[in-house]
Design an enzyme around this catalytic site. Structure first.
Site, PDB file in Angstrom:
ATOM      1  N   GLU A   1      -6.563   4.797   7.887  1.00 46.68           N
ATOM      2  CA  GLU A   1      -6.480   6.338   7.481  1.00 46.68           C
ATOM      3  C   GLU A   1      -7.921   6.822   6.939  1.00 46.68           C
ATOM      4  O   GLU A   1      -8.022   7.959   6.924  1.00 46.68           O
ATOM      5  CB  GLU A   1      -5.304   6.395   6.543  1.00 46.68           C
ATOM      6  CG  GLU A   1      -3.910   6.262   7.366  1.00 46.68           C
ATOM      7  CD  GLU A   1      -2.791   5.917   6.580  1.00 46.68           C
ATOM      8  OE1 GLU A   1      -2.755   5.788   5.214  1.00 46.68           O
ATOM      9  OE2 GLU A   1      -1.874   5.249   7.268  1.00 46.68           O
TER      10      GLU A   1
ATOM     11  N   LYS B   1      -0.015   4.179  -0.455  1.00 43.41           N
ATOM     12  CA  LYS B   1      -0.503   5.565   0.182  1.00 43.41           C
ATOM     13  C   LYS B   1      -0.255   6.775  -0.948  1.00 43.41           C
ATOM     14  O   LYS B   1      -0.164   6.672  -1.789  1.00 43.41           O
ATOM     15  CB  LYS B   1      -0.031   5.918   1.441  1.00 43.41           C
ATOM     16  CG  LYS B   1      -0.041   4.610   2.380  1.00 43.41           C
ATOM     17  CD  LYS B   1      -0.006   4.941   3.681  1.00 43.41           C
ATOM     18  CE  LYS B   1       0.491   3.702   4.535  1.00 43.41           C
ATOM     19  NZ  LYS B   1       0.207   3.880   6.200  1.00 43.41           N
TER      20      LYS B   1
ATOM     21  N   GLY C   1       2.711   2.502  10.587  1.00 40.39           N
ATOM     22  CA  GLY C   1       3.649   3.679  10.233  1.00 40.39           C
ATOM     23  C   GLY C   1       4.107   3.941  11.693  1.00 40.39           C
ATOM     24  O   GLY C   1       4.759   5.168  11.738  1.00 40.39           O
TER      25      GLY C   1
ATOM     26  N   GLU D   1      -5.281  -4.633  10.784  1.00 40.51           N
ATOM     27  CA  GLU D   1      -4.336  -3.764  10.716  1.00 40.51           C
ATOM     28  C   GLU D   1      -4.474  -2.754  12.038  1.00 40.51           C
ATOM     29  O   GLU D   1      -5.336  -1.757  12.230  1.00 40.51           O
ATOM     30  CB  GLU D   1      -4.320  -2.709   9.799  1.00 40.51           C
ATOM     31  CG  GLU D   1      -4.004  -3.112   8.256  1.00 40.51           C
ATOM     32  CD  GLU D   1      -3.274  -2.408   7.323  1.00 40.51           C
ATOM     33  OE1 GLU D   1      -2.385  -2.675   6.953  1.00 40.51           O
ATOM     34  OE2 GLU D   1      -4.023  -1.416   7.252  1.00 40.51           O
TER      35      GLU D   1
ATOM     36  N   HIS E   1      -9.413   1.358   4.976  1.00 39.90           N
ATOM     37  CA  HIS E   1      -8.055   1.496   5.607  1.00 39.90           C
ATOM     38  C   HIS E   1      -8.359   2.309   6.959  1.00 39.90           C
ATOM     39  O   HIS E   1      -9.005   3.371   6.479  1.00 39.90           O
ATOM     40  CB  HIS E   1      -6.999   1.912   4.695  1.00 39.90           C
ATOM     41  CG  HIS E   1      -5.660   1.998   5.060  1.00 39.90           C
ATOM     42  ND1 HIS E   1      -5.498   2.812   6.082  1.00 39.90           N
ATOM     43  CD2 HIS E   1      -4.650   1.293   4.970  1.00 39.90           C
ATOM     44  CE1 HIS E   1      -3.887   2.618   6.472  1.00 39.90           C
ATOM     45  NE2 HIS E   1      -3.539   1.520   5.764  1.00 39.90           N
TER      46      HIS E   1
ATOM     47  N   SER F   1       3.489  -2.002  10.168  1.00 36.56           N
ATOM     48  CA  SER F   1       5.160  -1.933  10.300  1.00 36.56           C
ATOM     49  C   SER F   1       5.715  -3.082  10.088  1.00 36.56           C
ATOM     50  O   SER F   1       6.704  -3.663  10.820  1.00 36.56           O
ATOM     51  CB  SER F   1       5.471  -1.117  11.824  1.00 36.56           C
ATOM     52  OG  SER F   1       4.850  -0.042  12.212  1.00 36.56           O
TER      53      SER F   1
ATOM     54  N   ASN G   1       0.888  -1.147   0.037  1.00 40.60           N
ATOM     55  CA  ASN G   1      -0.032   0.069  -0.033  1.00 40.60           C
ATOM     56  C   ASN G   1       0.960   1.345   0.001  1.00 40.60           C
ATOM     57  O   ASN G   1       1.370   1.727   1.057  1.00 40.60           O
ATOM     58  CB  ASN G   1      -0.912  -0.137   1.263  1.00 40.60           C
ATOM     59  CG  ASN G   1      -1.717   1.346   1.423  1.00 40.60           C
ATOM     60  OD1 ASN G   1      -1.791   1.935   0.459  1.00 40.60           O
ATOM     61  ND2 ASN G   1      -2.226   1.549   2.687  1.00 40.60           N
TER      62      ASN G   1
HETATM   63  C1  PEP Z   1      -0.645   0.255   5.908  1.00 40.77           C
HETATM   64  O1  PEP Z   1      -0.862   1.506   5.871  1.00 40.77           O
HETATM   65  O2  PEP Z   1      -1.407  -0.501   5.633  1.00 40.77           O
HETATM   66  C2  PEP Z   1       0.417  -0.093   6.685  1.00 40.77           C
HETATM   67  C3  PEP Z   1       0.447  -1.479   7.272  1.00 40.77           C
HETATM   68  O3  PEP Z   1       1.392   0.884   6.848  1.00 40.77           O
HETATM   69  P1  PEP Z   1       2.904   0.348   7.515  1.00 40.77           P
HETATM   70  O4  PEP Z   1       3.251  -0.616   7.096  1.00 40.77           O
HETATM   71  O5  PEP Z   1       3.713   1.738   7.236  1.00 40.77           O
HETATM   72  O6  PEP Z   1       2.637   0.393   8.978  1.00 40.77           O
END
Ligand code: PEP
Length: 241
Positions: free
Chosen positions: A92, A6, A165, A159, A90, A204, A4
């Site tokens: 976000e 983003k 992040g 998630e 998601h 992460s 992803n």
């Molecule tokens: C994501 O936004 O789906 C995600 C898992 O981000 P990150 O790997 O940067 O934590």
């Protein structure tokens, strides 16, 4: 393994990534690889990925087919630029763009009826985890998000918001505990089919922690943000064994 990106990468940067990434994963056969670039990079990505078996995903979609919805993208438009997947729900989008379980549900319905596979994201915030509400939240997101939806073309992504992040990964045990719960909730909706629905972990994920997460029984893959932006890092995740 899904990337992803983003709101990252211009078309030129997308081109650079794909040209660097393809040779690194050319021998990978038993892992399904999905990349979700920003909308503007989808056509160039589709062209460069060509006959490779890497699939493309949109990062979001709207639930109407067409019309006066300034700034939105329909499921058909994603299909038109070779997407086979779309990420929906998601955190976000829930946090910054007002998405609710209800709009997420409408988006999943529209995407699946247009023939897109869906990566449906769920997860609890730190506050919800610390107040002992993780399972309640996951249950609500699953029940509301999947209302009236069949299992066909569905992938779940767990998630935890506190791990996205932040550099804080859920421990493999925490991930497994949540994934097992999610699978049992899917079992309530879909019976034995729940065993075949892939549940990705996201938060992460990096080349050096992916294999311990993947060693867990109910962790079937990863949704990767930051560590998917560089070819060698995402290739390291794809080739985690
Ligand atoms: C994501 O936004 O789906 C995600 C898992 O981000 P990150 O790997 O940067 O934590």
């Amino acid at each position: 393994m899904a990337a992803n990106w983003k709101m990252n990468k211009t078309t030129k940067e997308t081109e650079g990534f794909i040209n660097g990434f393809l040779p690194l994963v050319k021998d990978v056969q038993d892992v399904e690889i999905v990349i979700a670039p920003p909308f503007t990079s989808l056509p160039v990505a589709a062209k460069l990925l060509g006959e490779s078996n890497i699939k493309l995903a949109g990062q979001n979609v709207f639930y109407e087919e067409s019309g006066a919805y300034t700034g939105e993208i329909s499921p058909l438009m994603l299909k038109d630029v070779e997407c086979s997947y779309v990420i929906i729900g998601h955190s976000e989008r829930r946090q910054y763009f007002g998405e609710t379980d209800e709009t997420v549900n409408r988006k999943i319905r529209a995407a699946i009826s247009a023939g897109l596979a869906v990566i449906f994201c769920i997860g609890e915030t730190l506050e919800q985890r610390e107040s002992g509400n993780t399972f309640n939240i996951l249950k609500r997101q699953i029940t509301e998000g999947l209302r009236g939806i069949t299992a066909n073309g569905l992938v779940l992504a767990y998630e935890p918001v506190w791990a996205i992040g932040t550099g804080k990964t859920a421990s493999p045990e925490q991930a497994q505990e949540a994934h097992r719960f999610i699978r049992s909730e899917l079992g309530n909706l879909y019976g034995d089919t729940a065993g075949t629905i892939r549940i990705l972990y996201g938060g992460s994920v990096k080349p050096d922690n992916v294999s311990s997460l993947m060693s867990k029984e109910d962790v079937d893959g990863a949704l990767v943000g930051g560590a998917s932006l560089k070819p060698d890092s995402f290739a390291g995740i794809v080739k985690y064994i």
